[in-house]
Scaffold this active site. Sequence first.
Site, PDB file in Angstrom:
ATOM      1  N   CYS A 211     -27.551  36.097 -22.754  1.00 47.57           N
ATOM      2  CA  CYS A 211     -27.608  37.334 -23.543  1.00 47.57           C
ATOM      3  C   CYS A 211     -28.897  37.424 -24.359  1.00 47.57           C
ATOM      4  CB  CYS A 211     -26.374  37.457 -24.433  1.00 47.57           C
ATOM      5  SG  CYS A 211     -25.910  35.942 -25.298  1.00 47.57           S
TER       6      CYS A 211
HETATM    7  N1  LIG Z   1     -19.819  35.099 -24.350  1.00 48.09           N
HETATM    8  C1  LIG Z   1     -20.993  35.628 -24.093  1.00 48.09           C
HETATM    9  O1  LIG Z   1     -21.429  36.579 -24.779  1.00 48.09           O
HETATM   10  C2  LIG Z   1     -21.815  35.129 -22.960  1.00 48.09           C
HETATM   11  C3  LIG Z   1     -21.434  34.071 -22.190  1.00 48.09           C
HETATM   12  N2  LIG Z   1     -22.216  33.652 -21.147  1.00 48.09           N
HETATM   13  C4  LIG Z   1     -21.827  32.528 -20.316  1.00 48.09           C
HETATM   14  O2  LIG Z   1     -20.717  32.879 -19.511  1.00 48.09           O
HETATM   15  C5  LIG Z   1     -19.876  31.751 -19.288  1.00 48.09           C
HETATM   16  C6  LIG Z   1     -18.470  32.091 -19.779  1.00 48.09           C
HETATM   17  O3  LIG Z   1     -18.546  32.414 -21.166  1.00 48.09           O
HETATM   18  P1  LIG Z   1     -17.274  32.874 -22.012  1.00 48.09           P
HETATM   19  O4  LIG Z   1     -16.419  33.740 -21.199  1.00 48.09           O
HETATM   20  O5  LIG Z   1     -17.806  33.380 -23.295  1.00 48.09           O
HETATM   21  O6  LIG Z   1     -16.550  31.453 -22.237  1.00 48.09           O
HETATM   22  P2  LIG Z   1     -15.030  31.156 -22.669  1.00 48.09           P
HETATM   23  O7  LIG Z   1     -15.067  29.858 -23.361  1.00 48.09           O
HETATM   24  O8  LIG Z   1     -14.464  32.314 -23.389  1.00 48.09           O
HETATM   25  O9  LIG Z   1     -14.285  30.991 -21.258  1.00 48.09           O
HETATM   26  C7  LIG Z   1     -14.517  29.893 -20.410  1.00 48.09           C
HETATM   27  C8  LIG Z   1     -13.637  30.001 -19.176  1.00 48.09           C
HETATM   28  O10 LIG Z   1     -13.864  28.855 -18.337  1.00 48.09           O
HETATM   29  C9  LIG Z   1     -12.637  28.132 -18.143  1.00 48.09           C
HETATM   30  N3  LIG Z   1     -12.967  26.705 -18.139  1.00 48.09           N
HETATM   31  C10 LIG Z   1     -13.332  25.925 -19.190  1.00 48.09           C
HETATM   32  N4  LIG Z   1     -13.604  24.665 -18.787  1.00 48.09           N
HETATM   33  C11 LIG Z   1     -13.389  24.641 -17.442  1.00 48.09           C
HETATM   34  C12 LIG Z   1     -13.476  23.632 -16.439  1.00 48.09           C
HETATM   35  N5  LIG Z   1     -13.861  22.385 -16.735  1.00 48.09           N
HETATM   36  N6  LIG Z   1     -13.171  23.948 -15.160  1.00 48.09           N
HETATM   37  C13 LIG Z   1     -12.783  25.205 -14.838  1.00 48.09           C
HETATM   38  N7  LIG Z   1     -12.674  26.210 -15.747  1.00 48.09           N
HETATM   39  C14 LIG Z   1     -12.982  25.939 -17.028  1.00 48.09           C
HETATM   40  C15 LIG Z   1     -11.768  28.534 -19.324  1.00 48.09           C
HETATM   41  O11 LIG Z   1     -10.390  28.343 -18.986  1.00 48.09           O
HETATM   42  P3  LIG Z   1      -9.245  28.122 -20.139  1.00 48.09           P
HETATM   43  O12 LIG Z   1      -9.383  29.263 -21.091  1.00 48.09           O
HETATM   44  O13 LIG Z   1      -7.983  28.176 -19.345  1.00 48.09           O
HETATM   45  O14 LIG Z   1      -9.513  26.808 -20.754  1.00 48.09           O
HETATM   46  C16 LIG Z   1     -12.147  29.998 -19.474  1.00 48.09           C
HETATM   47  O15 LIG Z   1     -11.505  30.773 -18.494  1.00 48.09           O
HETATM   48  C17 LIG Z   1     -20.506  30.596 -20.067  1.00 48.09           C
HETATM   49  O16 LIG Z   1     -21.290  29.819 -19.215  1.00 48.09           O
HETATM   50  C18 LIG Z   1     -21.353  31.313 -21.099  1.00 48.09           C
HETATM   51  O17 LIG Z   1     -22.391  30.518 -21.524  1.00 48.09           O
HETATM   52  C19 LIG Z   1     -23.339  34.324 -20.816  1.00 48.09           C
HETATM   53  C20 LIG Z   1     -23.771  35.385 -21.541  1.00 48.09           C
HETATM   54  C21 LIG Z   1     -23.078  35.850 -22.720  1.00 48.09           C
HETATM   55  C1  LIG Z   2     -23.177  33.084 -30.516  1.00 51.15           C
HETATM   56  C2  LIG Z   2     -23.403  32.013 -29.481  1.00 51.15           C
HETATM   57  O1  LIG Z   2     -22.979  30.878 -29.660  1.00 51.15           O
HETATM   58  N1  LIG Z   2     -24.060  32.355 -28.393  1.00 51.15           N
HETATM   59  C3  LIG Z   2     -24.332  31.462 -27.309  1.00 51.15           C
HETATM   60  C4  LIG Z   2     -25.120  32.184 -26.255  1.00 51.15           C
HETATM   61  C5  LIG Z   2     -24.277  32.820 -25.208  1.00 51.15           C
HETATM   62  C6  LIG Z   2     -25.102  33.161 -23.961  1.00 51.15           C
HETATM   63  O2  LIG Z   2     -25.667  34.136 -23.616  1.00 51.15           O
HETATM   64  O3  LIG Z   2     -25.501  32.299 -23.305  1.00 51.15           O
HETATM   65  P1  LIG Z   2     -25.283  31.310 -22.138  1.00 51.15           P
HETATM   66  O4  LIG Z   2     -24.780  32.057 -20.988  1.00 51.15           O
HETATM   67  O5  LIG Z   2     -26.579  30.691 -21.884  1.00 51.15           O
HETATM   68  O6  LIG Z   2     -24.272  30.376 -22.667  1.00 51.15           O
HETATM   69  C7  LIG Z   2     -25.158  30.265 -27.766  1.00 51.15           C
HETATM   70  O7  LIG Z   2     -25.987  30.391 -28.680  1.00 51.15           O
HETATM   71  O8  LIG Z   2     -25.063  29.228 -27.110  1.00 51.15           O
END
Ligand SMILES: NC(=O)C1=CN([C@@H]2O[C@H](COP(=O)(O)OP(=O)(O)OC[C@H]3O[C@@H](n4cnc5c(N)ncnc54)[C@H](OP(=O)(O)O)[C@@H]3O)[C@@H](O)[C@H]2O)C=CC1
Ligand SMILES: CC(=O)N[C@@H](CCC(=O)OP(=O)(O)O)C(=O)O
Length: 407
Positions: A211
Amino acid sequence: MSTATFNSICFNQGYLLKGEVKISKVKNRNQRVKFYVGGASVLSTKCMQSSEKNKKEVRIGLLGASGYTGAEIVRLLANHPYFGITLMTADRKAGQSMGSVFPHLITQDLPTMVSVKDADFSSVDAVFCCLPHGTTQEIIKGLPRHLKIVDLSADFRLRDIAEYEEWYGQPHSASDLQLVFPIIQKEAVYGLTEISREDVKNARLVANPGCYPTSIQLPLVPLIKAKLIEHRNIIIDSKSGVSGAGRGAKEANLYSEIAEGIYSYGVTKHRHVPEIEQGLSDAAQSKINVSFTPHLMPMIRGMQSTIYIEMSQGVTVEDLYQQLRKSYEDEEFVKLLDKGVVPRTHNVRGSNYCFMNVFPDRIPGRAIIISVIDNLVKGASGQALQNLNIMLGFPENTGLLYQPLFP
Ligand SMILES: NC(=O)C1=CN([C@@H]2O[C@H](COP(=O)(O)OP(=O)(O)OC[C@H]3O[C@@H](n4cnc5c(N)ncnc54)[C@H](OP(=O)(O)O)[C@@H]3O)[C@@H](O)[C@H]2O)C=CC1
Ligand SMILES: CC(=O)N[C@@H](CCC(=O)OP(=O)(O)O)C(=O)O
């Protein structure tokens, strides 16, 4: 204005309309045609000629469905006429229904979440991988080759494996002797859509940008490519809503730790630094280093990057503005605001838009750029859907026409 009669039109939201339609504007860009009907925009896709209205023809696997970005994919796909979710995975929440994990999605007819190891990919065409970085490489390696994959984690974003290992503090699977990982890493396309659209079209695996890097590269890449800004002294101050940290329980993200205050984190060592520098250096065709400090804000969604730059000799803020206008005037999701208008996270909330603007600094020769996105949409799931639409040959904006949620 012209008039046409259709037997049936499939709106993006799935409504059907018959009879005479007045078309006030037709625009053809990137092989998509858009009809504006009485002020509402209607996508022209094959469903306009087809009797298979609203058939969800692409079967989607959603890995990490129980996380924030997974839930956001479900929300966006609810209005997607072609993509239907047939497989969902979770880790701790495997075995549960989406409605029990996310009650706001209880109206959606979705499969029960299973563990990745129990997932059957034989009836899936494409996958959104919403898993934590570090878990994704092994899982993607095990996926059948016929799948189109958009990976939201950071696991395939950095081309330089040594750099991944340094910043993420863990080995990258591509440094194994197994040949398969380097191959997968090499085929991954970094999916900053507006910049890499042509590469995304033919990709099997897209590494969806982070992001912060999205909000930063969208304004800077065109300015660097046009040689309008100096490569030194780029200072980036970014702010994120707490949903950026995912749904997992962490002490630092408790309400009492976040509310009524802000804090800087990852000072000098946030793992998005190499990703930002990779994109900017590609644009410059020489190494660029930046100062980048992220901050956690007491808000749920939203991200702002305020970027301080030095203009190249003889360049004015007007030149920067005109370059951004030229780069993005045909883009649906990136909007350069009118001169002097300050972008606000409130105005992109829940949408796939990036709003940006450029301002003169009071110090001669310098300028200030402000860019805002919703971290969960353009910063994650929205851009991921934009990429998968392109990979599968659908209009890029399908399922993405949500307007910002305000107030
Ligand atoms: N949040 C954001 O704004 C952004 C996030 N991202 C990236 O997107 C990805 C997902 O982020 P986000 O949705 O926020 O994360 P969350 O922590 O909200 O969700 C993670 C998901 O992965 C599952 N999970 C966790 N550990 C494992 C494992 N070992 N094996 C299989 N499944 C697993 C969890 O399952 P359960 O809940 O059942 O444990 C859950 O469904 C990350 O890599 C993050 O860095 C990228 C850009 C922005
Ligand atoms: C608020 C907050 O904790 N934000 C995340 C960034 C989320 C994201 O864009 O990044 P990735 O897909 O690289 O995890 C962080 O700083 O790690």
